[in-house]
Design a protein around this motif. Structure first.
Motif, PDB file in Angstrom:
ATOM      1  N   LEU A 456       0.832  -1.203   0.000  1.00 44.93           N
ATOM      2  CA  LEU A 456       0.000   0.000   0.000  1.00 44.93           C
ATOM      3  C   LEU A 456       0.864   1.250   0.000  1.00 44.93           C
ATOM      4  O   LEU A 456       0.562   2.234  -0.696  1.00 44.93           O
ATOM      5  N   TRP A 457       1.956   1.234   0.763  1.00 41.11           N
ATOM      6  CA  TRP A 457       2.862   2.387   0.794  1.00 41.11           C
ATOM      7  C   TRP A 457       3.467   2.653  -0.581  1.00 41.11           C
ATOM      8  O   TRP A 457       3.518   3.809  -1.032  1.00 41.11           O
ATOM      9  N   HIS A 458       3.915   1.620  -1.247  1.00 34.24           N
ATOM     10  CA  HIS A 458       4.556   1.814  -2.549  1.00 34.24           C
ATOM     11  C   HIS A 458       3.548   2.305  -3.589  1.00 34.24           C
ATOM     12  O   HIS A 458       3.902   3.091  -4.476  1.00 34.24           O
ATOM     13  N   ARG A 459       2.284   1.886  -3.489  1.00 32.89           N
ATOM     14  CA  ARG A 459       1.259   2.425  -4.390  1.00 32.89           C
ATOM     15  C   ARG A 459       1.015   3.896  -4.087  1.00 32.89           C
ATOM     16  O   ARG A 459       0.869   4.708  -5.006  1.00 32.89           O
ATOM     17  N   LEU A 460       0.979   4.226  -2.812  1.00 31.08           N
ATOM     18  CA  LEU A 460       0.763   5.626  -2.429  1.00 31.08           C
ATOM     19  C   LEU A 460       1.912   6.498  -2.930  1.00 31.08           C
ATOM     20  O   LEU A 460       1.701   7.593  -3.445  1.00 31.08           O
ATOM     21  N   ARG A 461       3.136   6.013  -2.805  1.00 32.18           N
ATOM     22  CA  ARG A 461       4.310   6.773  -3.233  1.00 32.18           C
ATOM     23  C   ARG A 461       4.335   6.981  -4.745  1.00 32.18           C
ATOM     24  O   ARG A 461       4.870   7.989  -5.226  1.00 32.18           O
ATOM     25  N   ALA A 462       3.774   6.039  -5.466  1.00 32.01           N
ATOM     26  CA  ALA A 462       3.791   6.130  -6.925  1.00 32.01           C
ATOM     27  C   ALA A 462       2.645   6.957  -7.484  1.00 32.01           C
ATOM     28  O   ALA A 462       2.602   7.219  -8.687  1.00 32.01           O
ATOM     29  N   GLY A 463       1.730   7.394  -6.617  1.00 39.19           N
ATOM     30  CA  GLY A 463       0.574   8.133  -7.088  1.00 39.19           C
ATOM     31  C   GLY A 463       0.880   9.583  -7.396  1.00 39.19           C
ATOM     32  O   GLY A 463       1.980  10.090  -7.148  1.00 39.19           O
ATOM     33  N   ALA A 464      -0.120  10.256  -7.917  1.00 36.29           N
ATOM     34  CA  ALA A 464       0.014  11.681  -8.234  1.00 36.29           C
ATOM     35  C   ALA A 464      -0.106  12.513  -6.956  1.00 36.29           C
ATOM     36  O   ALA A 464      -0.706  12.082  -5.979  1.00 36.29           O
ATOM     37  N   PRO A 465       0.473  13.703  -6.967  1.00 38.77           N
ATOM     38  CA  PRO A 465       0.310  14.594  -5.803  1.00 38.77           C
ATOM     39  C   PRO A 465      -1.152  14.978  -5.616  1.00 38.77           C
ATOM     40  O   PRO A 465      -1.952  14.924  -6.559  1.00 38.77           O
ATOM     41  N   ALA A 466      -1.497  15.370  -4.400  1.00 40.41           N
ATOM     42  CA  ALA A 466      -2.847  15.856  -4.135  1.00 40.41           C
ATOM     43  C   ALA A 466      -3.153  17.040  -5.044  1.00 40.41           C
ATOM     44  O   ALA A 466      -2.276  17.850  -5.363  1.00 40.41           O
ATOM     45  N   ALA A 467      -4.406  17.147  -5.464  1.00 42.86           N
ATOM     46  CA  ALA A 467      -4.780  18.158  -6.452  1.00 42.86           C
ATOM     47  C   ALA A 467      -4.684  19.574  -5.912  1.00 42.86           C
ATOM     48  O   ALA A 467      -4.428  20.513  -6.664  1.00 42.86           O
ATOM     49  N   ASN A 468      -4.905  19.759  -4.620  1.00 43.52           N
ATOM     50  CA  ASN A 468      -4.835  21.087  -4.041  1.00 43.52           C
ATOM     51  C   ASN A 468      -4.450  20.969  -2.576  1.00 43.52           C
ATOM     52  O   ASN A 468      -4.346  19.867  -2.025  1.00 43.52           O
ATOM     53  N   ALA A 469      -4.250  22.115  -1.944  1.00 38.50           N
ATOM     54  CA  ALA A 469      -3.748  22.129  -0.575  1.00 38.50           C
ATOM     55  C   ALA A 469      -4.729  21.499   0.405  1.00 38.50           C
ATOM     56  O   ALA A 469      -4.331  20.796   1.336  1.00 38.50           O
ATOM     57  N   GLN A 470      -6.024  21.727   0.202  1.00 43.57           N
ATOM     58  CA  GLN A 470      -7.011  21.159   1.113  1.00 43.57           C
ATOM     59  C   GLN A 470      -7.009  19.626   1.031  1.00 43.57           C
ATOM     60  O   GLN A 470      -7.070  18.934   2.056  1.00 43.57           O
ATOM     61  N   GLU A 471      -6.939  19.094  -0.175  1.00 38.45           N
ATOM     62  CA  GLU A 471      -6.879  17.644  -0.331  1.00 38.45           C
ATOM     63  C   GLU A 471      -5.572  17.086   0.218  1.00 38.45           C
ATOM     64  O   GLU A 471      -5.520  15.953   0.694  1.00 38.45           O
ATOM     65  N   ALA A 472      -4.529  17.904   0.162  1.00 36.41           N
ATOM     66  CA  ALA A 472      -3.228  17.446   0.643  1.00 36.41           C
ATOM     67  C   ALA A 472      -3.262  17.155   2.142  1.00 36.41           C
ATOM     68  O   ALA A 472      -2.562  16.257   2.624  1.00 36.41           O
ATOM     69  N   VAL A 473      -4.081  17.872   2.899  1.00 44.16           N
ATOM     70  CA  VAL A 473      -4.162  17.636   4.346  1.00 44.16           C
ATOM     71  C   VAL A 473      -4.622  16.213   4.618  1.00 44.16           C
ATOM     72  O   VAL A 473      -3.996  15.473   5.395  1.00 44.16           O
ATOM     73  N   ARG A 474      -5.711  15.799   3.977  1.00 46.48           N
ATOM     74  CA  ARG A 474      -6.231  14.448   4.203  1.00 46.48           C
ATOM     75  C   ARG A 474      -5.275  13.391   3.642  1.00 46.48           C
ATOM     76  O   ARG A 474      -5.085  12.325   4.250  1.00 46.48           O
ATOM     77  N   ALA A 475      -4.661  13.694   2.512  1.00 45.86           N
ATOM     78  CA  ALA A 475      -3.721  12.747   1.924  1.00 45.86           C
ATOM     79  C   ALA A 475      -2.509  12.540   2.817  1.00 45.86           C
ATOM     80  O   ALA A 475      -2.010  11.416   2.974  1.00 45.86           O
ATOM     81  N   ARG A 476      -2.039  13.620   3.430  1.00 52.87           N
ATOM     82  CA  ARG A 476      -0.885  13.498   4.327  1.00 52.87           C
ATOM     83  C   ARG A 476      -1.260  12.742   5.600  1.00 52.87           C
ATOM     84  O   ARG A 476      -0.450  11.999   6.160  1.00 52.87           O
ATOM     85  N   GLU A 477      -2.492  12.928   6.086  1.00 54.04           N
ATOM     86  CA  GLU A 477      -2.940  12.136   7.230  1.00 54.04           C
ATOM     87  C   GLU A 477      -2.925  10.651   6.906  1.00 54.04           C
ATOM     88  O   GLU A 477      -2.461   9.829   7.711  1.00 54.04           O
ATOM     89  N   ALA A 478      -3.408  10.305   5.722  1.00 55.91           N
ATOM     90  CA  ALA A 478      -3.415   8.899   5.310  1.00 55.91           C
ATOM     91  C   ALA A 478      -1.998   8.355   5.213  1.00 55.91           C
ATOM     92  O   ALA A 478      -1.714   7.230   5.656  1.00 55.91           O
ATOM     93  N   ALA A 479      -1.096   9.147   4.629  1.00 57.70           N
ATOM     94  CA  ALA A 479       0.296   8.715   4.504  1.00 57.70           C
ATOM     95  C   ALA A 479       0.943   8.531   5.872  1.00 57.70           C
ATOM     96  O   ALA A 479       1.705   7.589   6.100  1.00 57.70           O
ATOM     97  N   ALA A 480       0.631   9.442   6.818  1.00 59.39           N
ATOM     98  CA  ALA A 480       1.219   9.365   8.154  1.00 59.39           C
ATOM     99  C   ALA A 480       0.708   8.151   8.915  1.00 59.39           C
ATOM    100  O   ALA A 480       1.469   7.453   9.600  1.00 59.39           O
TER     101      ALA A 480
END
Length: 544
Positions: A456-480
């Motif tokens: 799951l980590w390697h799939r997450l790392r290979a994905g595209a960046p979050a589309a915007n800053a607000q989405e990045a917050v939730r995406a970073r929580e998932a990564a953490a």
């Protein structure tokens, strides 16, 4: 390590970034972050505190009462307090650190008294200072942070750290959740006080505690310690987020048919509850509390009763369903590895405090809610703030440093599809919530979970960046959350014994040869290695 400053400039300018220049940036606004900001500002340093929520109301402490490891220096009380904790934690704590925390807690509680915290008075007219009410405590701490001269930016989660070309931390970037604006803070030093990781288990106050600071620090090269001691489950009503366990010392636990469960209890019988919950519901009733205890409970932790009152349940006479919610490193002891008395991490310019820092130094492999956790937060925060101030003033006085973005997962990448954050979180929870995988660990099940978590980590790392800053917050929580689960299980796999809260089904006894800490780190490839405990005998001495 990331891209150069021009890319950061482009990101910032496109979002109309808010810019800050300070000696010390504190990330996190709970008790540890507040004490760090106050301590740093007291030295004359310029300080910015960035809180994911609203400083004073967010985090595990703010909505509830907490005990406090506040022990008089007179007589043998402190030696007794240390001895009890040392044994419970598997002899991984260190006397020097316990002494320091007890002394600093005593001094800081004097400060709270001077600042006007409303400690209750006992029958002899003496202040009872062994507990704190979260709302009053954190309301006062916010006031004192501002009075000290520190600035606060609320609803402003950090997304990633900034480092210079030598690898020294020099700030962070984040987003204001209300306006969507990017903020950039250039700082001489940074204190990570973001709390622990409770894996979004819906425990009270833990919805913001997703391990963000651990991920940001690890991306900059920081090490962690004690991550195997991260399987703390809080006991509470199945219909409530309140996991305050103290009152269950007066509870009897029952099967659905109303018969008592032999051996079940809050302090020493929680394993029986966990085992029973795997096959059937468990009920509790606070039927061993007399009238005086019941009255005290209502005043000590009034929010404990809110959910009962709403549902018309009398917890002293009626049976109610209970559950165990994973609270991870919030009530565990794992966190960022500290290398000196100033709470510095292994990365220059980066400090850690509270639940984000390992609590093994005073608790070894076992802790719980409140008490030692609260004392550690106010002590480590105080030391980290002062240490960061000393480092930060000298660092800002040097030549202008080029800032590099340290963040990677979900912020940078070349994939065509962004990660589904909710799906990642559900997948991690499926591996770490089950009692049969995490309450009692077993080598083959740890390996089984790690195969899926690594993939799951390697799939997450290979994905595209979050589309915007607000989405990045939730995406970073998932990564953490995902990163934390991998450090936790890799460390658990390496500790082939039962010690503290870490329980291995195939290794049920503690091993004298494993009286050491386990450091961990890495992102794509997680590593674990042994680290000696100060004062512990060597393997050769144990064998002899």
């Amino acid at each position: 390590m990331g891209t150069r400053d021009w890319d950061l400039e482009r990101l910032s300018n496109a979002a109309g970034a808010l810019r800050h220049e300070v000696d010390v940036l504190v990330i996190g606004g709970g008790p540890a972050g507040a004490w760090a900001a106050i301590s740093a500002a007291a030295t004359g340093a310029s300080v910015l505190l960035a809180d994911k929520g609203y400083c004073g109301t967010s985090g595990a402490t703010a909505p509830s009462g907490t005990g406090l490891w506040h022990v008089s220096p007179d007589g043998a009380a402190r030696e007794e307090a240390k001895a009890s904790r040392l044994a419970m934690g598997g002899h991984l704590a260190e006397h020097a650190w316990m002494d320091r925390v007890l002394a600093q807690t005593w001094a800081n509680v004097d400060l709270l008294t001077e600042w006007g915290y409303p400690f209750p008075v006992d029958a002899d007219g003496q202040l009872r200072r062994t507990s704190l009410q979260g709302p009053e405590y954190m309301r006062l701490m916010r006031k004192q942070v501002k009075a000290a001269g520190a600035r606060i930016i609320d609803h402003s989660p950090a997304l990633e750290l900034l480092v210079d070309e030598s690898g020294t931390v020099c700030g962070a970037t984040g987003v204001n959740r209300q306006s969507g604006e990017i903020w950039v803070a250039r700082a001489g030093a940074v204190v990570i006080a973001t709390g622990g990781c409770a894996f979004l288990s819906r425990a009270l106050g833990c919805n913001v505690l997703t391990g963000d600071g651990l991920l940001m620090a690890a991306e900059a090269g920081a090490e962690l310690s004690g991550m195997e001691f991260s399987n703390a489950y809080g006991l509470g009503p199945a219909f409530s987020s309140v996991t305050k366990s103290l009152f269950y010392n007066w509870a009897t636990f029952y099967y659905q048919d109303g018969s008592p469960i032999e051996g079940a209890g809050s302090a020493r019988g929680r394993s029986v509850i966990a085992q029973t919950l795997q096959t059937q519901p468990v009920y509790a009733c606070l039927d061993r509390a007399d009238a005086d205890i019941r009255a005290w409970m209502r005043t000590a932790q009034p929010n404990f009763f809110v959910s009962f009152d709403r549902q018309g349940i009398n917890p002293f006479t009626q049976h109610f369903p209970v559950t165990l919610r994973l609270e991870g490193t919030v009530r565990g002891t794992g966190g960022l590895h500290l290398v000196n008395e100033h709470c510095a991490t292994t990365v220059p310019g980066l400090y850690a405090a509270g639940d984000a820092a390992t609590r093994e130094l005073i608790c070894g492999g076992f802790t719980g809610g409140g008490s030692h956790n609260a004392a550690w937060a106010l002590s480590s925060g105080f030391w980290a703030g002062a240490g960061a101030a000393d480092f930060g003033r000298s660092a800002r006085g040097s030549a202008q440093r080029v800032a590099l973005r340290a963040g990677g997962a979900t912020l940078q990448g070349r994939g065509s599809h962004a990660t589904d954050s909710a799906e990642v979180i559900r997948a991690v929870q499926a591996e770490v919530f089950p009692y049969e995988r995490n309450w009692y660990r077993r080598g083959d099940l740890l390996e089984d979970s790690l195969q899926r978590l690594d993939a799951l980590w390697h799939r997450l790392r290979a994905g595209a960046p979050a589309a915007n800053a607000q989405e990045a917050v939730r995406a970073r929580e998932a990564a953490a959350i995902l990163a934390t689960s991998r450090w936790m299980y890799r460390s658990a796999l390496q500790r082939t014994e039962t010690r503290g809260m870490h329980r291995r089904k195939e290794h049920t006894a503690s091993d004298p040869l494993q009286r050491h800490r386990l450091l961990s780190g890495g992102l794509d490839d997680v590593w674990v290695r042994k680290h000696a405990v100060d004062g512990a005998p060597s393997a050769q001495e144990v064998a002899a």
